[in-house]
Scaffold this motif. Sequence first.
Motif, PDB file in Angstrom:
ATOM      1  N   UNK A  13     -24.655   8.689 -15.194  1.00  0.00           N
ATOM      2  CA  UNK A  13     -25.084   7.334 -14.860  1.00  0.00           C
ATOM      3  C   UNK A  13     -24.066   6.332 -15.401  1.00  0.00           C
ATOM      4  N   UNK A  14     -23.583   5.493 -14.530  1.00  0.00           N
ATOM      5  CA  UNK A  14     -22.695   4.402 -14.930  1.00  0.00           C
ATOM      6  C   UNK A  14     -23.554   3.267 -15.469  1.00  0.00           C
ATOM      7  N   UNK A  15     -23.469   3.014 -16.782  1.00  0.00           N
ATOM      8  CA  UNK A  15     -24.323   2.013 -17.416  1.00  0.00           C
ATOM      9  C   UNK A  15     -23.985   0.611 -16.917  1.00  0.00           C
ATOM     10  N   UNK A  16     -25.010  -0.176 -16.674  1.00  0.00           N
ATOM     11  CA  UNK A  16     -24.807  -1.539 -16.165  1.00  0.00           C
ATOM     12  C   UNK A  16     -24.300  -2.481 -17.244  1.00  0.00           C
ATOM     13  N   UNK A  17     -24.585  -2.182 -18.520  1.00  0.00           N
ATOM     14  CA  UNK A  17     -24.160  -3.037 -19.628  1.00  0.00           C
ATOM     15  C   UNK A  17     -22.793  -2.587 -20.132  1.00  0.00           C
ATOM     16  N   UNK A  18     -21.876  -3.533 -20.247  1.00  0.00           N
ATOM     17  CA  UNK A  18     -20.589  -3.265 -20.886  1.00  0.00           C
ATOM     18  C   UNK A  18     -20.760  -3.582 -22.374  1.00  0.00           C
ATOM     19  N   UNK A  19     -21.001  -2.551 -23.184  1.00  0.00           N
ATOM     20  CA  UNK A  19     -21.323  -2.754 -24.589  1.00  0.00           C
ATOM     21  C   UNK A  19     -20.156  -3.346 -25.384  1.00  0.00           C
ATOM     22  N   UNK A  20     -18.950  -3.225 -24.887  1.00  0.00           N
ATOM     23  CA  UNK A  20     -17.801  -3.796 -25.583  1.00  0.00           C
ATOM     24  C   UNK A  20     -17.701  -5.303 -25.378  1.00  0.00           C
ATOM     25  N   UNK A  21     -18.503  -5.863 -24.462  1.00  0.00           N
ATOM     26  CA  UNK A  21     -18.431  -7.287 -24.147  1.00  0.00           C
ATOM     27  C   UNK A  21     -19.722  -8.032 -24.477  1.00  0.00           C
TER      28      UNK A  21
END
Length: 288
Positions: free
Chosen positions: A251-259
């Motif tokens: 699953x490609x996560x919708x949240x970019x945790x680095x941003x």
Amino acid sequence: MRNLFAFIYRFRAFLVFLLLEALCVFLIVRYNTYQGAAFFNSASRYVGQVLEFQSGVTDYFRLTGINQTLASENAALRQELMQYRLAALTDSTAALDTTYFAPTDSSVAYPYHLMAGRVINNSVRRMNNYLTISKGTADGVQPGMGVVAPEGVVGRVKTVSEHYATVTSLLHSQMLISAKLTKDETFGTIKWQGGDYRTALLDYIPLHVKPEEGDTVVTSGFNTVFPEGIMIGTISSVEQESDKSFYTIGVRLSVDFAQLSYVYVVENTYRQERDTLEQNAGIITDEQ
């Protein structure tokens, strides 16, 4: 004071010259229409540029407060949006059985409230990642509350002080999230296994289901942490292994945790009642 008088006396001729020049400029502008209009137009332009620069500097130092205000407004709007989503689900349920459940029943009050908080610390490269946010017990935050971003699920509150809270990120080896496929309501479990912080696994999807790349994965609502329908990501890969009874789904996560910059803490006002009931019934689950 003596030095000031000495300075004025020393440069008396130059100062008198400047005074006379200023007087001449005043008389020309005051008693000549063309020169007066040209002067005031030029003065207005330069004054406007100075004021614009001053406003830009002031706004820059106010960005933190402005962002916090916008985040709070977004939290209220997002809460209202989720309330409409619950109302739509309620109406569809009521349509199936209007004898025992009416759409206008007061028991359908929306139990979730959102609180905006700024991310002040974050990690994405470890096996067990955490965040720190600028919300604490003084704001009503308690351990166990869910945390979401505008793009989707972030994690769950772990510890809380008066003004701060740590959050167990979705990027944690022990974090499990109950999820479902939107196209057919099949539910499974999201788990991150390390490595790429933009990809997780969706487990326990049986082989009779036909998941495809691009299918949307959201929270199932089968817990007291996250409301139903919060975005998690989209399917990026589907593998069927011969020795397993479930798919291996990326699953490609919708949240970019680095941003991450601002997040929303989710308070469920019915959480204690439901948790107590399920504990008394011996129902225990590790999924959030």
